[in-house]
Scaffold this motif. Structure first.
Motif, PDB file in Angstrom:
ATOM      1  N   HIS A  87      65.183  67.834  50.825  1.00 35.24           N
ATOM      2  CA  HIS A  87      66.112  69.236  50.311  1.00 35.24           C
ATOM      3  C   HIS A  87      65.241  70.494  50.414  1.00 35.24           C
ATOM      4  O   HIS A  87      63.809  70.825  50.719  1.00 35.24           O
ATOM      5  N   VAL A  88      66.055  71.323  50.785  1.00 31.53           N
ATOM      6  CA  VAL A  88      65.474  72.656  50.992  1.00 31.53           C
ATOM      7  C   VAL A  88      66.495  73.226  49.409  1.00 31.53           C
ATOM      8  O   VAL A  88      67.876  73.854  49.345  1.00 31.53           O
ATOM      9  N   LEU A  89      65.922  74.129  48.977  1.00 30.95           N
ATOM     10  CA  LEU A  89      65.957  75.613  48.109  1.00 30.95           C
ATOM     11  C   LEU A  89      66.009  76.402  48.585  1.00 30.95           C
ATOM     12  O   LEU A  89      65.815  77.182  49.170  1.00 30.95           O
ATOM     13  N   VAL A  90      67.216  77.009  48.016  1.00 29.95           N
ATOM     14  CA  VAL A  90      67.653  78.464  48.178  1.00 29.95           C
ATOM     15  C   VAL A  90      67.558  79.709  46.936  1.00 29.95           C
ATOM     16  O   VAL A  90      68.652  79.155  46.088  1.00 29.95           O
ATOM     17  N   PRO A  91      66.103  80.498  46.379  1.00 34.25           N
ATOM     18  CA  PRO A  91      67.323  80.962  45.436  1.00 34.25           C
ATOM     19  C   PRO A  91      68.566  82.006  45.891  1.00 34.25           C
ATOM     20  O   PRO A  91      68.466  81.931  46.977  1.00 34.25           O
ATOM     21  N   THR A  92      68.922  82.500  45.113  1.00 36.51           N
ATOM     22  CA  THR A  92      70.062  83.264  45.528  1.00 36.51           C
ATOM     23  C   THR A  92      70.217  84.325  43.467  1.00 36.51           C
ATOM     24  O   THR A  92      70.265  83.425  42.884  1.00 36.51           O
ATOM     25  N   ASP A  93      70.448  85.789  44.619  1.00 42.95           N
ATOM     26  CA  ASP A  93      70.544  86.853  43.107  1.00 42.95           C
ATOM     27  C   ASP A  93      71.999  86.854  43.650  1.00 42.95           C
ATOM     28  O   ASP A  93      72.454  88.669  43.250  1.00 42.95           O
TER      29      ASP A  93
ATOM     30  N   ARG B 244      72.552  85.707  50.192  1.00 39.32           N
ATOM     31  CA  ARG B 244      73.772  85.751  51.832  1.00 39.32           C
ATOM     32  C   ARG B 244      73.172  85.317  52.806  1.00 39.32           C
ATOM     33  O   ARG B 244      74.159  84.020  53.360  1.00 39.32           O
ATOM     34  N   LYS B 245      72.474  86.001  53.261  1.00 36.49           N
ATOM     35  CA  LYS B 245      72.169  86.114  54.534  1.00 36.49           C
ATOM     36  C   LYS B 245      70.911  83.892  54.653  1.00 36.49           C
ATOM     37  O   LYS B 245      71.247  83.582  56.048  1.00 36.49           O
ATOM     38  N   ALA B 246      70.569  84.492  53.482  1.00 36.01           N
ATOM     39  CA  ALA B 246      69.379  82.971  53.581  1.00 36.01           C
ATOM     40  C   ALA B 246      70.574  81.749  53.469  1.00 36.01           C
ATOM     41  O   ALA B 246      69.899  80.909  53.928  1.00 36.01           O
ATOM     42  N   ILE B 247      71.681  81.881  52.563  1.00 37.33           N
ATOM     43  CA  ILE B 247      72.576  80.225  52.489  1.00 37.33           C
ATOM     44  C   ILE B 247      73.131  80.268  54.014  1.00 37.33           C
ATOM     45  O   ILE B 247      72.821  79.293  54.117  1.00 37.33           O
ATOM     46  N   GLU B 248      73.608  80.845  54.437  1.00 33.81           N
ATOM     47  CA  GLU B 248      74.412  80.922  55.652  1.00 33.81           C
ATOM     48  C   GLU B 248      72.962  80.040  56.632  1.00 33.81           C
ATOM     49  O   GLU B 248      73.411  79.127  57.536  1.00 33.81           O
ATOM     50  N   HIS B 249      71.740  80.823  56.217  1.00 33.45           N
ATOM     51  CA  HIS B 249      70.647  80.365  57.503  1.00 33.45           C
ATOM     52  C   HIS B 249      70.750  78.715  57.250  1.00 33.45           C
ATOM     53  O   HIS B 249      70.262  77.751  57.662  1.00 33.45           O
ATOM     54  N   ALA B 250      70.324  78.486  55.569  1.00 30.32           N
ATOM     55  CA  ALA B 250      69.899  76.932  55.261  1.00 30.32           C
ATOM     56  C   ALA B 250      70.885  76.196  55.598  1.00 30.32           C
ATOM     57  O   ALA B 250      70.137  75.197  56.352  1.00 30.32           O
TER      58      ALA B 250
ATOM     59  N   THR C 133      70.956  75.737  59.133  1.00 30.05           N
ATOM     60  CA  THR C 133      69.980  75.237  60.179  1.00 30.05           C
ATOM     61  C   THR C 133      69.240  73.920  59.831  1.00 30.05           C
ATOM     62  O   THR C 133      68.840  72.973  60.425  1.00 30.05           O
ATOM     63  N   TYR C 134      69.812  73.666  58.572  1.00 28.11           N
ATOM     64  CA  TYR C 134      69.413  72.230  58.228  1.00 28.11           C
ATOM     65  C   TYR C 134      71.380  71.881  57.736  1.00 28.11           C
ATOM     66  O   TYR C 134      71.094  71.086  56.165  1.00 28.11           O
ATOM     67  N   PRO C 135      72.202  71.451  58.264  1.00 26.59           N
ATOM     68  CA  PRO C 135      73.534  70.809  57.873  1.00 26.59           C
ATOM     69  C   PRO C 135      73.334  69.667  57.684  1.00 26.59           C
ATOM     70  O   PRO C 135      74.420  69.291  56.816  1.00 26.59           O
TER      71      PRO C 135
ATOM     72  N   PRO D 112      57.049  75.115  52.733  1.00 23.61           N
ATOM     73  CA  PRO D 112      56.573  75.919  53.752  1.00 23.61           C
ATOM     74  C   PRO D 112      58.027  76.858  53.760  1.00 23.61           C
ATOM     75  O   PRO D 112      58.973  75.928  52.692  1.00 23.61           O
ATOM     76  N   VAL D 113      57.478  77.807  53.635  1.00 21.33           N
ATOM     77  CA  VAL D 113      58.863  78.627  52.993  1.00 21.33           C
ATOM     78  C   VAL D 113      59.014  80.216  54.207  1.00 21.33           C
ATOM     79  O   VAL D 113      58.702  80.709  55.484  1.00 21.33           O
ATOM     80  N   THR D 114      61.024  79.962  54.727  1.00 21.55           N
ATOM     81  CA  THR D 114      61.738  81.189  55.185  1.00 21.55           C
ATOM     82  C   THR D 114      61.809  82.553  54.420  1.00 21.55           C
ATOM     83  O   THR D 114      62.913  82.222  53.905  1.00 21.55           O
ATOM     84  N   VAL D 115      61.523  83.165  55.196  1.00 19.07           N
ATOM     85  CA  VAL D 115      62.611  84.739  54.452  1.00 19.07           C
ATOM     86  C   VAL D 115      62.865  84.620  55.428  1.00 19.07           C
ATOM     87  O   VAL D 115      62.831  85.451  56.898  1.00 19.07           O
ATOM     88  N   VAL D 116      64.401  85.517  54.973  1.00 20.95           N
ATOM     89  CA  VAL D 116      65.089  86.517  55.991  1.00 20.95           C
ATOM     90  C   VAL D 116      65.816  86.892  55.274  1.00 20.95           C
ATOM     91  O   VAL D 116      65.929  87.064  54.642  1.00 20.95           O
ATOM     92  N   ARG D 117      66.396  88.342  56.112  1.00 26.93           N
ATOM     93  CA  ARG D 117      65.941  89.724  56.246  1.00 26.93           C
ATOM     94  C   ARG D 117      67.697  89.510  56.486  1.00 26.93           C
ATOM     95  O   ARG D 117      68.628  88.870  57.082  1.00 26.93           O
TER      96      ARG D 117
END
Length: 137
Positions: free
Chosen positions: A2-8, A14-20, A23-25, A132-137
Protein backbone atom coordinates in the motif's frame (compact mmCIF):
# COMPACT_ATOMS: atom_id res chain seq x y z
CA UNK A 1 1.80 -3.24 -0.83
CA UNK A 2 0.00 0.00 0.00
CA UNK A 3 1.62 3.24 -1.22
CA UNK A 4 0.38 6.67 -0.14
CA UNK A 5 0.87 9.51 -2.63
CA UNK A 6 -0.10 12.94 -1.30
CA UNK A 7 -1.17 15.22 -4.14
CA UNK A 8 -1.92 18.90 -4.56
CA UNK A 9 -2.12 19.11 -8.38
CA UNK A 10 1.42 20.51 -8.60
CA UNK A 11 4.11 19.35 -11.02
CA UNK A 12 6.15 17.68 -8.22
CA UNK A 13 3.00 15.82 -7.11
CA UNK A 14 2.42 14.61 -10.68
CA UNK A 15 5.99 13.35 -10.80
CA UNK A 16 5.44 11.55 -7.49
CA UNK A 17 2.37 9.80 -8.96
CA UNK A 18 4.34 8.78 -12.05
CA UNK A 19 7.18 7.48 -9.86
CA UNK A 20 4.84 5.52 -7.59
CA UNK A 21 2.90 4.01 -10.49
CA UNK A 22 6.06 2.93 -12.35
CA UNK A 23 8.05 1.80 -9.30
CA UNK A 24 5.19 -0.03 -7.58
CA UNK A 25 2.92 -1.20 -10.45
CA UNK A 26 1.37 -3.98 -8.36
CA UNK A 27 0.73 -1.78 -5.31
CA UNK A 28 -2.49 -0.22 -4.19
CA UNK A 29 -1.97 3.54 -4.53
CA UNK A 30 -3.93 5.89 -2.32
CA UNK A 31 -3.90 9.50 -3.49
CA UNK A 32 -4.38 11.87 -0.58
CA UNK A 33 -5.28 15.54 -0.82
CA UNK A 34 -5.13 17.41 2.48
CA UNK A 35 -7.03 20.69 2.53
CA UNK A 36 -5.53 23.28 4.86
CA UNK A 37 -8.49 25.60 5.57
CA UNK A 38 -6.34 28.33 7.11
CA UNK A 39 -4.34 28.68 3.89
CA UNK A 40 -7.24 27.98 1.54
CA UNK A 41 -9.39 30.69 3.10
CA UNK A 42 -6.90 33.33 2.03
CA UNK A 43 -6.42 32.04 -1.50
CA UNK A 44 -10.02 31.34 -2.49
CA UNK A 45 -12.24 33.75 -4.40
CA UNK A 46 -13.99 34.82 -1.22
CA UNK A 47 -11.32 35.45 1.45
CA UNK A 48 -12.18 34.44 5.00
CA UNK A 49 -15.00 32.16 3.86
CA UNK A 50 -13.64 28.82 4.98
CA UNK A 51 -16.54 26.73 3.65
CA UNK A 52 -16.21 28.18 0.13
CA UNK A 53 -12.43 27.72 0.32
CA UNK A 54 -12.86 24.07 1.28
CA UNK A 55 -15.32 23.54 -1.58
CA UNK A 56 -12.84 25.10 -4.03
CA UNK A 57 -10.07 22.86 -2.70
CA UNK A 58 -12.30 19.79 -3.04
CA UNK A 59 -12.81 20.66 -6.72
CA UNK A 60 -9.04 21.02 -7.12
CA UNK A 61 -8.59 17.63 -5.46
CA UNK A 62 -11.02 15.97 -7.87
CA UNK A 63 -9.15 17.47 -10.83
CA UNK A 64 -5.85 16.23 -9.38
CA UNK A 65 -7.32 12.75 -8.87
CA UNK A 66 -8.52 12.62 -12.49
CA UNK A 67 -5.06 13.64 -13.71
CA UNK A 68 -3.52 11.00 -11.46
CA UNK A 69 -5.77 8.28 -12.84
CA UNK A 70 -4.67 9.25 -16.36
CA UNK A 71 -1.00 9.12 -15.29
CA UNK A 72 -1.41 5.78 -13.54
CA UNK A 73 -3.33 4.16 -16.36
CA UNK A 74 -5.87 1.37 -16.17
CA UNK A 75 -3.48 -1.20 -14.73
CA UNK A 76 -2.80 0.67 -11.49
CA UNK A 77 -5.11 0.31 -8.48
CA UNK A 78 -5.89 3.86 -7.30
CA UNK A 79 -8.13 5.02 -4.48
CA UNK A 80 -8.56 8.62 -3.32
CA UNK A 81 -9.01 10.34 0.02
CA UNK A 82 -9.48 13.96 1.05
CA UNK A 83 -8.79 15.26 4.55
CA UNK A 84 -9.04 18.68 6.15
CA UNK A 85 -6.19 19.92 8.35
CA UNK A 86 -2.47 20.40 8.40
CA UNK A 87 -0.96 18.67 5.33
CA UNK A 88 2.09 17.17 7.05
CA UNK A 89 0.11 16.04 10.07
CA UNK A 90 -2.66 14.60 7.88
CA UNK A 91 -0.22 12.64 5.73
CA UNK A 92 1.59 11.15 8.72
CA UNK A 93 -1.66 10.35 10.53
CA UNK A 94 -3.16 8.70 7.44
CA UNK A 95 -0.03 6.59 6.94
CA UNK A 96 -0.15 5.52 10.58
CA UNK A 97 -3.83 4.60 10.59
CA UNK A 98 -4.22 2.87 7.20
CA UNK A 99 -1.49 0.22 6.97
CA UNK A 100 0.56 2.24 4.49
CA UNK A 101 3.88 0.59 3.56
CA UNK A 102 5.51 3.53 1.78
CA UNK A 103 4.90 7.24 1.11
CA UNK A 104 5.90 8.87 -2.20
CA UNK A 105 5.54 12.64 -2.34
CA UNK A 106 6.74 15.54 -4.41
CA UNK A 107 9.14 18.16 -3.15
CA UNK A 108 8.24 21.75 -3.80
CA UNK A 109 11.83 22.85 -3.38
CA UNK A 110 11.12 25.72 -1.03
CA UNK A 111 14.19 27.49 0.18
CA UNK A 112 15.22 30.52 2.16
CA UNK A 113 12.67 32.57 4.06
CA UNK A 114 9.55 30.74 2.80
CA UNK A 115 10.93 27.42 4.03
CA UNK A 116 11.74 28.90 7.42
CA UNK A 117 8.39 30.66 7.75
CA UNK A 118 6.10 28.05 6.24
CA UNK A 119 8.06 24.90 6.91
CA UNK A 120 8.36 22.03 4.49
CA UNK A 121 5.65 19.43 4.27
CA UNK A 122 8.04 16.94 2.69
CA UNK A 123 10.67 17.49 5.37
CA UNK A 124 8.14 17.06 8.18
CA UNK A 125 6.73 13.89 6.62
CA UNK A 126 10.22 12.43 6.19
CA UNK A 127 11.00 13.08 9.86
CA UNK A 128 7.69 11.87 11.31
CA UNK A 129 6.33 9.14 9.04
CA UNK A 130 6.21 5.63 10.49
CA UNK A 131 7.17 4.14 7.09
CA UNK A 132 9.82 4.79 4.43
CA UNK A 133 9.33 7.97 2.41
CA UNK A 134 10.51 8.77 -1.11
CA UNK A 135 10.67 12.45 -2.07
CA UNK A 136 10.49 13.04 -5.83
CA UNK A 137 11.81 16.20 -7.48
Amino acid sequence: MHVLVPTDDSEPARKAIEHAASTYPEAELTLLHVINPTVSAYTADAPYNIQRAIEAEEETAEEAFETAREIGGDDVSISTETLIGSPARGIVQFASEHDVDHVVLGSHGRSGVTRVLLGSVAETVVRRAPVPVTVVR
